[in-house]
Design a protein around this motif. Structure first.
Motif, PDB file in Angstrom:
ATOM      1  N   LEU A  81       0.755  -1.100  -0.004  1.00  0.00           N
ATOM      2  CA  LEU A  81       0.013   0.021   0.096  1.00  0.00           C
ATOM      3  C   LEU A  81       1.105   1.366  -0.139  1.00  0.00           C
ATOM      4  N   ARG A  82       1.891   1.205   0.656  1.00  0.00           N
ATOM      5  CA  ARG A  82       2.789   2.403   0.756  1.00  0.00           C
ATOM      6  C   ARG A  82       3.293   2.500  -0.539  1.00  0.00           C
ATOM      7  N   LEU A  83       4.093   1.490  -1.072  1.00  0.00           N
ATOM      8  CA  LEU A  83       4.706   1.593  -2.400  1.00  0.00           C
ATOM      9  C   LEU A  83       3.926   2.057  -3.521  1.00  0.00           C
ATOM     10  N   SER A  84       2.828   1.417  -3.770  1.00  0.00           N
ATOM     11  CA  SER A  84       1.885   1.511  -4.756  1.00  0.00           C
ATOM     12  C   SER A  84       1.214   2.917  -4.793  1.00  0.00           C
ATOM     13  N   GLY A  85       0.753   3.387  -3.213  1.00  0.00           N
ATOM     14  CA  GLY A  85       0.356   4.704  -3.122  1.00  0.00           C
ATOM     15  C   GLY A  85       1.269   5.915  -3.559  1.00  0.00           C
ATOM     16  N   TYR A  86       2.526   5.760  -3.099  1.00  0.00           N
ATOM     17  CA  TYR A  86       3.461   6.612  -3.507  1.00  0.00           C
ATOM     18  C   TYR A  86       3.757   6.654  -4.880  1.00  0.00           C
ATOM     19  N   LEU A  87       3.697   5.516  -5.446  1.00  0.00           N
ATOM     20  CA  LEU A  87       4.144   5.709  -7.141  1.00  0.00           C
ATOM     21  C   LEU A  87       3.016   6.193  -7.864  1.00  0.00           C
ATOM     22  N   LEU A  88       1.688   5.709  -7.347  1.00  0.00           N
ATOM     23  CA  LEU A  88       0.687   6.529  -7.900  1.00  0.00           C
ATOM     24  C   LEU A  88       0.640   8.221  -8.048  1.00  0.00           C
ATOM     25  N   TYR A  89       1.072   8.366  -6.689  1.00  0.00           N
ATOM     26  CA  TYR A  89       0.963   9.986  -6.401  1.00  0.00           C
ATOM     27  C   TYR A  89       2.237  10.653  -7.424  1.00  0.00           C
ATOM     28  N   ARG A  90       3.249   9.868  -7.239  1.00  0.00           N
ATOM     29  CA  ARG A  90       4.528  10.473  -8.007  1.00  0.00           C
ATOM     30  C   ARG A  90       4.149  10.420  -9.547  1.00  0.00           C
ATOM     31  N   PHE A 153      12.697  -6.429   7.678  1.00  0.00           N
ATOM     32  CA  PHE A 153      11.707  -6.124   7.003  1.00  0.00           C
ATOM     33  C   PHE A 153      11.690  -4.390   7.255  1.00  0.00           C
ATOM     34  N   LEU A 154      11.555  -4.100   8.822  1.00  0.00           N
ATOM     35  CA  LEU A 154      11.026  -2.981   9.305  1.00  0.00           C
ATOM     36  C   LEU A 154      12.463  -1.895   8.780  1.00  0.00           C
ATOM     37  N   LEU A 155      13.492  -2.289   8.853  1.00  0.00           N
ATOM     38  CA  LEU A 155      14.883  -1.691   8.486  1.00  0.00           C
ATOM     39  C   LEU A 155      14.768  -1.331   7.013  1.00  0.00           C
ATOM     40  N   GLY A 156      14.271  -2.231   6.275  1.00  0.00           N
ATOM     41  CA  GLY A 156      14.171  -2.028   4.662  1.00  0.00           C
ATOM     42  C   GLY A 156      13.087  -1.230   4.220  1.00  0.00           C
ATOM     43  N   LEU A 157      12.173  -1.426   4.864  1.00  0.00           N
ATOM     44  CA  LEU A 157      10.901  -0.585   4.655  1.00  0.00           C
ATOM     45  C   LEU A 157      11.089   1.022   4.973  1.00  0.00           C
ATOM     46  N   SER A 158      11.793   1.257   6.287  1.00  0.00           N
ATOM     47  CA  SER A 158      12.093   2.658   6.627  1.00  0.00           C
ATOM     48  C   SER A 158      13.130   3.203   5.511  1.00  0.00           C
ATOM     49  N   MET A 159      14.166   2.420   5.018  1.00  0.00           N
ATOM     50  CA  MET A 159      15.115   2.867   3.980  1.00  0.00           C
ATOM     51  C   MET A 159      14.337   3.174   2.747  1.00  0.00           C
ATOM     52  N   ASN A 186      17.063   3.120  -2.261  1.00  0.00           N
ATOM     53  CA  ASN A 186      15.645   2.570  -2.607  1.00  0.00           C
ATOM     54  C   ASN A 186      15.957   1.105  -2.871  1.00  0.00           C
ATOM     55  N   TYR A 187      16.565   0.599  -3.885  1.00  0.00           N
ATOM     56  CA  TYR A 187      16.706  -0.842  -3.906  1.00  0.00           C
ATOM     57  C   TYR A 187      17.387  -1.708  -2.830  1.00  0.00           C
TER      58      TYR A 187
END
Length: 199
Positions: A81-90, A153-159, A186-187
């Motif tokens: 949801l975070r990634l798809s929402g951000y990419l749609l906004y962008r 996971f939490l570290l990667g999501l934050s990064m 990002n990667y």
């Protein structure tokens, strides 16, 4: 505990068949919409939300809702949801996706191949979540590996979230026109969070 398959079987015991059908259907619908209107604003949104759909679907089909299954499913939903929402906004803000500038955004082979590749990517990356949710042994205990994976996971999501915001701000600052921004943060976050889910 020895893994046992869930009592509910849909097409196959690991839910791979139904997940393939759902993924192909979702990507096909979004391809038709994008090709008909000749725009690329829903490409990444279709990918991110597909992960969310598969995670929730397999959790419901399994019907056991163990702690590990819930944690991993919630993690995928948060990420998707975070990634798809951000990419749609962008893409709405910038207007178009430069990746498709050399392609016909209509009903073309090149454009269709993007959606096929995205379907394969969704299934390949989602496979650990699908397999986890198809295993229904009685209340498997959480181990140190689970908490280590959650931390990754939490570290990667934050990064990934921080890097996405920094990159977006950098590219939208007129003072940075012509300058490059590294994609590696990002990667790195993406790799870290999915390795965490695998663990």
């Amino acid at each position: 505990h020895i893994p046992m398959l869930c009592a509910t079987e849909v097409l196959d015991e690991y839910y791979m068949g139904i997940c393939c059908l759902v993924t192909v259907a979702q990507q096909l619908v979004f391809f038709i919409i994008a090709a008909y209107f000749k725009f690329d604003k829903v490409t990444d949104f279709a990918g991110g939300t597909n992960f969310v759909l598969l995670a929730i679907l397999t959790l419901i089909l399994g019907g056991t809702y163990h702690q590990r299954q819930l944690l991993v499913t919630i993690a995928v939903v948060l990420w998707g949801l975070r990634l798809s929402g951000y990419l749609l906004y962008r893409i709405i803000k910038i207007g178009k996706d430069d990746r498709f500038d050399s392609q016909n955004r209509g009903f073309s082979f090149q454009f269709a191949m993007f959606w096929l590749t995205q379907a394969i990517w969704v299934m390949a990356v989602s496979s650990p979540v699908i397999l986890l949710n198809s295993q229904c042994q009685a209340d498997p205990p959480m181990t140190s590996s689970d908490w280590t994976g959650l931390a990754f996971f939490l570290l990667g999501l934050s990064m990934e979230a921080v890097a996405d915001q920094q990159k977006f701000a950098f590219r939208n600052d007129p003072a940075n026109k012509g300058r490059c921004w590294s994609r590696h943060p990002n990667y790195a976050g993406e790799i870290c969070l999915w390795w965490g889910l695998w663990v």
